[in-house]
Design a protein around this motif. Sequence first.
Motif, PDB file in Angstrom:
ATOM      1  N   LEU A 339       0.803  -1.220   0.000  1.00 19.09           N
ATOM      2  CA  LEU A 339       0.000   0.000   0.000  1.00 19.09           C
ATOM      3  C   LEU A 339       0.839   1.275   0.000  1.00 19.09           C
ATOM      4  O   LEU A 339       0.283   2.384  -0.047  1.00 19.09           O
ATOM      5  CB  LEU A 339      -0.950   0.001   1.204  1.00 19.09           C
ATOM      6  N   PHE A 340       2.141   1.134   0.063  1.00 18.78           N
ATOM      7  CA  PHE A 340       3.044   2.288  -0.024  1.00 18.78           C
ATOM      8  C   PHE A 340       3.761   2.254  -1.371  1.00 18.78           C
ATOM      9  O   PHE A 340       3.577   1.343  -2.170  1.00 18.78           O
ATOM     10  CB  PHE A 340       4.093   2.242   1.097  1.00 18.78           C
ATOM     11  N   ASP A 341       4.591   3.261  -1.614  1.00 15.98           N
ATOM     12  CA  ASP A 341       5.626   3.146  -2.627  1.00 15.98           C
ATOM     13  C   ASP A 341       6.938   3.523  -1.968  1.00 15.98           C
ATOM     14  O   ASP A 341       6.965   4.140  -0.897  1.00 15.98           O
ATOM     15  CB  ASP A 341       5.336   3.993  -3.879  1.00 15.98           C
ATOM     16  N   TRP A 342       8.038   3.133  -2.576  1.00 15.25           N
ATOM     17  CA  TRP A 342       9.349   3.315  -1.924  1.00 15.25           C
ATOM     18  C   TRP A 342       9.680   4.788  -1.713  1.00 15.25           C
ATOM     19  O   TRP A 342      10.271   5.165  -0.690  1.00 15.25           O
ATOM     20  CB  TRP A 342      10.440   2.631  -2.740  1.00 15.25           C
ATOM     21  N   ASN A 343       9.292   5.655  -2.668  1.00 14.42           N
ATOM     22  CA  ASN A 343       9.541   7.088  -2.493  1.00 14.42           C
ATOM     23  C   ASN A 343       8.795   7.630  -1.284  1.00 14.42           C
ATOM     24  O   ASN A 343       9.313   8.453  -0.523  1.00 14.42           O
ATOM     25  CB  ASN A 343       9.103   7.849  -3.744  1.00 14.42           C
ATOM     26  N   GLU A 344       7.577   7.165  -1.100  1.00 17.66           N
ATOM     27  CA  GLU A 344       6.768   7.617   0.039  1.00 17.66           C
ATOM     28  C   GLU A 344       7.412   7.207   1.360  1.00 17.66           C
ATOM     29  O   GLU A 344       7.502   7.992   2.300  1.00 17.66           O
ATOM     30  CB  GLU A 344       5.372   7.021  -0.075  1.00 17.66           C
ATOM     31  N   LEU A 345       7.882   5.983   1.425  1.00 24.15           N
ATOM     32  CA  LEU A 345       8.518   5.510   2.659  1.00 24.15           C
ATOM     33  C   LEU A 345       9.805   6.267   2.935  1.00 24.15           C
ATOM     34  O   LEU A 345      10.136   6.558   4.085  1.00 24.15           O
ATOM     35  CB  LEU A 345       8.798   4.010   2.554  1.00 24.15           C
ATOM     36  N   ASP A 346      10.542   6.609   1.904  1.00 25.17           N
ATOM     37  CA  ASP A 346      11.778   7.373   2.089  1.00 25.17           C
ATOM     38  C   ASP A 346      11.498   8.790   2.547  1.00 25.17           C
ATOM     39  O   ASP A 346      12.309   9.409   3.226  1.00 25.17           O
ATOM     40  CB  ASP A 346      12.562   7.434   0.777  1.00 25.17           C
ATOM     41  N   GLY A 347      10.295   9.320   2.197  1.00 20.70           N
ATOM     42  CA  GLY A 347       9.979  10.702   2.523  1.00 20.70           C
ATOM     43  C   GLY A 347       9.347  10.900   3.876  1.00 20.70           C
ATOM     44  O   GLY A 347       9.154  12.031   4.305  1.00 20.70           O
ATOM     45  N   VAL A 348       9.025   9.784   4.585  1.00 20.11           N
ATOM     46  CA  VAL A 348       8.415   9.907   5.907  1.00 20.11           C
ATOM     47  C   VAL A 348       9.467  10.318   6.915  1.00 20.11           C
ATOM     48  O   VAL A 348      10.512   9.687   7.004  1.00 20.11           O
ATOM     49  CB  VAL A 348       7.763   8.578   6.336  1.00 20.11           C
ATOM     50  N   PRO A 349       9.243  11.387   7.693  1.00 23.29           N
ATOM     51  CA  PRO A 349      10.239  11.799   8.691  1.00 23.29           C
ATOM     52  C   PRO A 349      10.507  10.689   9.697  1.00 23.29           C
ATOM     53  O   PRO A 349       9.621   9.906  10.033  1.00 23.29           O
ATOM     54  CB  PRO A 349       9.588  13.010   9.361  1.00 23.29           C
ATOM     55  N   GLY A 350      11.719  10.652  10.204  1.00 22.39           N
ATOM     56  CA  GLY A 350      12.103   9.614  11.162  1.00 22.39           C
ATOM     57  C   GLY A 350      11.446   9.767  12.513  1.00 22.39           C
ATOM     58  O   GLY A 350      11.212   8.797  13.211  1.00 22.39           O
ATOM     59  N   GLY A 351      11.116  10.994  12.902  1.00 23.22           N
ATOM     60  CA  GLY A 351      10.446  11.225  14.188  1.00 23.22           C
ATOM     61  C   GLY A 351      11.291  10.750  15.347  1.00 23.22           C
ATOM     62  O   GLY A 351      12.497  10.898  15.380  1.00 23.22           O
ATOM     63  N   ASP A 352      10.606  10.145  16.341  1.00 20.06           N
ATOM     64  CA  ASP A 352      11.279   9.686  17.551  1.00 20.06           C
ATOM     65  C   ASP A 352      11.593   8.208  17.473  1.00 20.06           C
ATOM     66  O   ASP A 352      11.354   7.454  18.397  1.00 20.06           O
ATOM     67  CB  ASP A 352      10.401   9.969  18.777  1.00 20.06           C
ATOM     68  N   GLY A 353      12.097   7.777  16.333  1.00 20.25           N
ATOM     69  CA  GLY A 353      12.418   6.365  16.156  1.00 20.25           C
ATOM     70  C   GLY A 353      13.539   5.922  17.029  1.00 20.25           C
ATOM     71  O   GLY A 353      14.070   6.659  17.866  1.00 20.25           O
ATOM     72  N   ALA A 354      13.963   4.684  16.803  1.00 25.33           N
ATOM     73  CA  ALA A 354      14.915   4.059  17.704  1.00 25.33           C
ATOM     74  C   ALA A 354      16.347   4.423  17.397  1.00 25.33           C
ATOM     75  O   ALA A 354      17.242   3.886  18.004  1.00 25.33           O
ATOM     76  CB  ALA A 354      14.735   2.548  17.644  1.00 25.33           C
ATOM     77  N   GLY A 355      16.596   5.303  16.441  1.00 23.66           N
ATOM     78  CA  GLY A 355      17.980   5.677  16.202  1.00 23.66           C
ATOM     79  C   GLY A 355      18.306   5.640  14.725  1.00 23.66           C
ATOM     80  O   GLY A 355      17.444   5.500  13.882  1.00 23.66           O
ATOM     81  N   ASP A 356      19.593   5.768  14.412  1.00 20.03           N
ATOM     82  CA  ASP A 356      20.022   5.848  13.037  1.00 20.03           C
ATOM     83  C   ASP A 356      20.373   4.503  12.436  1.00 20.03           C
ATOM     84  O   ASP A 356      20.661   4.399  11.267  1.00 20.03           O
ATOM     85  CB  ASP A 356      21.241   6.773  12.906  1.00 20.03           C
ATOM     86  N   GLY A 357      20.382   3.471  13.224  1.00 16.47           N
ATOM     87  CA  GLY A 357      20.742   2.160  12.683  1.00 16.47           C
ATOM     88  C   GLY A 357      20.491   1.086  13.697  1.00 16.47           C
ATOM     89  O   GLY A 357      20.357   1.335  14.879  1.00 16.47           O
TER      90      GLY A 357
END
Length: 365
Positions: A339-357
């Motif tokens: 239901l997504f496309d790869w460009n859309e997923l890349d454009g979602v801000p990281g927010g308060d995620g678990a880190g950079d890796g």
Amino acid sequence: MAACNGHSHGDAAAPQELEEVPAPSVADVDACRCASWHALGDLSSHTFAHRHLPLPPDFVAYLLEDGLSLAADSQAMPARIRPDIAEQMGSAFTLSDEDETDAGAEGADTAVHAEKMSFEQLRASMGGGGSESSSDGGGHSSDDDNDEGVAPVRHFPELEDAMREAIESLGGAVTPKLTWSAPKDAVWMATTNDTRCQHPAEVVLLLKASDAVAYDLQDAYAQCVDAPGDGDAGTGLKLTRDATLTLRKWAGLSPSMEFRCFVRRGNLRGVCQRDVANYYPFLPDQVNVIEEAIAVFWQEKVYGVFPLSDYVMDVYVTSQRKVKIIDFNPYGGATLPLLFDWNELDGVPGGDGAGDGTGDGAGDG
């Protein structure tokens, strides 16, 4: 984050940019092998009971051969109700009522004689092919005993015994997967119309008939950014060795509660339903609850354990809102964004995620 209402949450009216599909590395694809991620930390305790069986090279070669023949008594086919030979012969050779007086004795003699014949002798006398029992020691029937153009019935006794033991240990019913892919595209061959298998012959039938399995064996690395081409070292990179069959305990999962999770640069970027062909009216009201259950599970059980920073995780949410891992897939390549496309997923801000890796794995796409 979630897309569970049957529509991607992008703006359909906005101009569509050409989607760039991320290319995983060979290491990314290998990290998503069932046997690989099952061995990481306690991830194995958060999936369904399973057994791994290494596949011998001759069986892998067989899966890629053209043609499929099953033994007459194969457990992959419905059980046949077979009348005794006397009934078969009596039915086949009974003459018309007008001649029954003259032919009665002859028909009786034929039936009595048939009772003394084995099924294979009877088959041969009626013009049938050779016995399926006339196989050589190499795990397949002799070509001389098969009709021209018909693939011989193949047998792999050691592997079949291992599958039989694994099926019994997992409760009597399993669903198979070869290294990465389940043979869901071959269920039209199964008598149950799903991937539920109770016998080794059913497992072999699904694997043999599956294009997804053939893709795993021949093209799993085709879209990797660092895969050698056919001109490098003489051959392309193919899964001709180290192929593994995973038999998972059959659980009868509801497609409505299977979800695909997208992790990009160590952040959980999106969640959507896996079954995008159907709309489930109850899902929109449960988006927040499902999203929270998956996010908490990922944060507590997967982050920091799975070695890649970019990957796709398929999960199942039970009626008690417990999350079970179904599979891991490379980010991009042959994996579908649904239901997504790869460009859309890349454009979602990281927010308060678990880190950079999430580890040292190569997975920048």
